[in-house]
Each structure stands twice: as structure tokens, then as C-alpha cells.
Design a protein around this motif. Structure first.
Motif, PDB file in Angstrom:
ATOM      1  N   ARG A  59     -50.685  31.541  17.562  1.00 49.26           N
ATOM      2  CA  ARG A  59     -50.999  30.331  18.043  1.00 49.26           C
ATOM      3  C   ARG A  59     -51.233  29.818  19.625  1.00 49.26           C
ATOM      4  O   ARG A  59     -52.106  29.635  19.857  1.00 49.26           O
ATOM      5  N   GLU A  64     -54.186  27.861  21.569  1.00 46.23           N
ATOM      6  CA  GLU A  64     -53.607  27.002  22.808  1.00 46.23           C
ATOM      7  C   GLU A  64     -54.522  27.353  23.260  1.00 46.23           C
ATOM      8  O   GLU A  64     -55.235  26.263  24.144  1.00 46.23           O
ATOM      9  N   SER A  69     -54.356  14.996  15.360  1.00 42.34           N
ATOM     10  CA  SER A  69     -52.858  15.482  15.900  1.00 42.34           C
ATOM     11  C   SER A  69     -52.044  15.926  17.255  1.00 42.34           C
ATOM     12  O   SER A  69     -53.287  15.844  18.198  1.00 42.34           O
ATOM     13  N   THR A 120     -50.564  18.435  18.203  1.00 42.06           N
ATOM     14  CA  THR A 120     -50.134  19.514  18.683  1.00 42.06           C
ATOM     15  C   THR A 120     -50.752  20.167  17.610  1.00 42.06           C
ATOM     16  O   THR A 120     -50.340  21.282  17.190  1.00 42.06           O
ATOM     17  N   CYS A 121     -52.169  20.457  17.681  1.00 41.93           N
ATOM     18  CA  CYS A 121     -53.400  20.812  17.949  1.00 41.93           C
ATOM     19  C   CYS A 121     -53.469  22.528  18.408  1.00 41.93           C
ATOM     20  O   CYS A 121     -53.655  23.443  18.104  1.00 41.93           O
ATOM     21  N   THR A 161     -50.854  23.637  19.850  1.00 40.14           N
ATOM     22  CA  THR A 161     -49.412  23.944  20.154  1.00 40.14           C
ATOM     23  C   THR A 161     -48.753  23.683  18.646  1.00 40.14           C
ATOM     24  O   THR A 161     -47.724  25.377  18.148  1.00 40.14           O
TER      25      THR A 161
END
Ligand SMILES: [Zn+2]
Ligand SMILES: [Zn+2]
Length: 221
Positions: free
Chosen positions: A101, A105, A214, A216-217, A219
Motif C-alpha cells: 500500500r 501511495e 479508479s 483508489t489507485c 490507497t
């Protein structure tokens, strides 16, 4: 962290290596690539020294190459993108998933690109045990040397994708685009790094224009 606390600065793409020598220097400076280069070299030498080759060596190598797309896909989907799991008062959130993750980020930060060192503590004995317990020694050494070589190739390609160097050959350019789409377009697609075969078979491949962008790439959730 308090919402008012200063956010750590994200690495800029412009800070990444641009030329192939720079890419290699960064690669060779980090511990995980060094571990994999050392292991691959030592295991290939050990295998050649041991001798006793047969057509089964080819079968072992080929079997591993054919199963590698599934290995990359399964680890990426189920381990690296593991969603934290509440277990009573605690939450199970493996360190390797948290590291991935952090990589999403801050995708240009070099030390987050490579295989986290703590994973070697359990993956090395596990992989060595699986090969040595399931095959006679010469074939097990072929399996181990091939695994180390494929893992080193994965590490190199993954690093290459997260630099400003654009590969010149078609297969590497395709890998470069594929993994960048996973980071920049939609993290639920394009899970393979050195191969897109598993993505094609498991419906996580697609044309850039057909896949929704997306939010949320960075997160994942
Ligand atoms: Zn990546
Ligand atoms: Zn990912």
C-alpha cells in the motif's frame, strides 16, 4: 497521525533514474536486488557444478515458467492487496500488504519498489523446502535456480517500470505500460508484472479506454 500533522513528502517521478546505467546503479544499491542477484548466481553455479542433467530439468524449468504468471497474479491479488481483516479487538494487516500500500501511495520512492526484506525470512525456507522435499536433488536445484532467476527478473522489471527509463524492446515496453496502468489507471486490473498472461485468462486485462479510472489507485481501498 493527526490530520493537521504535516504529510510526508511524496517522491516525484522527476527524481527517478532516467538512463539505463542510473537504473542499474539504483537497482544494485538496494539490498533485495543484491540478495536475488547473489542467490541466482550461487544457485545457477551450484546447479552447473552438480551436473547429472536430464530432460526432466527442462520440464521443471518449463513448468515453472508456465506457472509464473499465476504466481505473480495470486500473490499480487491475495497477499499484496490483502484488505485488513478485523479479528475481534485486533486487525490482521500483514506487513507485506502494508508495504505494498505504501508503494501504491508513493510509487516513485525507490526503497518501496523492491521485495520487502522481512519476507525473505519465511519465503526462502518455504521455497527451498518445497523444492528439496518434492524432487530429487538435481531437479530441486534446477527448480531453485529457476525460481531465483525469475524472481530477479521480476525485481528488475518492477524497478524499471518505476523509473523514467522507457524500455526499447517491445516485450519490456509492454510490461512497462501494463504495470503503470495498474498504478495510474485502475488498481483492480493489470496485476501481472513480467507477464500479462494471467490477467488475460482471469479477466483483469483490458484496453486502457475500456477500463474505468479508479479513484483508489494510491490507497487501494
Ligand atoms: Zn509497482
Ligand atoms: Zn498493486
Amino acid at each position: 497521525m493527526s490530520p493537521d500533522a504535516p504529510q510526508p513528502r511524496l517522491t516525484l517521478a522527476s527524481e527517478c533514474p532516467k538512463t539505463l546505467p542510473e537504473v542499474f546503479m539504483t537497482f544494485a544499491r538496494h539490498t533485495s536486488p543484491r540478495v536475488l542477484m547473489g542467490l541466482a548466481t550461487a544457485l545457477v553455479a551450484l546447479r552447473l557444478h552438480h551436473g547429472d542433467f536430464s530432460p526432466w530439468d527442462l520440464a521443471v524449468g518449463l513448468g515453472l515458467v508456465l506457472s509464473w504468471p499465476a504466481v505473480e497474479w495470486l500473490i499480487h491479488v491475495f497477499v499484496l492487496h490483502f484488505r485488513p481483516l478485523p479479528l475481534g479487538a485486533r486487525t490482521w494487516d500483514p506487513k507485506v500488504s502494508r508495504a505494498h500500500r505504501a508503494h501504491h501511495e508513493d510509487p516513485w520512492r525507490a526503497d518501496l519498489i523492491f521485495v520487502p526484506l522481512h519476507t525473505y525470512v519465511f519465503t526462502l525456507p518455504l521455497i527451498a523446502g518445497l523444492w528439496l522435499l518434492s524432487l530429487p536433488l538435481p531437479l530441486a536445484l534446477t527448480g531453485l535456480a529457476s525460481t531465483a532467476a525469475l524472481a530477479l527478473h521480476y525485481e528488475w522489471v518492477h524497478h524499471l517500470v518505476h523509473t523514467r527509463y522507457v524500455p526499447k524492446t517491445a516485450p519490456y515496453k509492454a510490461m512497462w505500460k501494463h504495470h503503470r496502468l495498474h498504478h495510474m489507471k485502475n488498481e483492480q486490473y493489470w496485476f501481472g508484472v513480467t507477464t500479462r498472461l494471467a490477467d488475460r485468462l482471469l479477466a483483469t486485462d483490458g484496453r486502457r479506454e475500456d477500463v474505468p479510472t479508479s479513484a483508489t489507485c494510491r490507497t487501494l481501498f
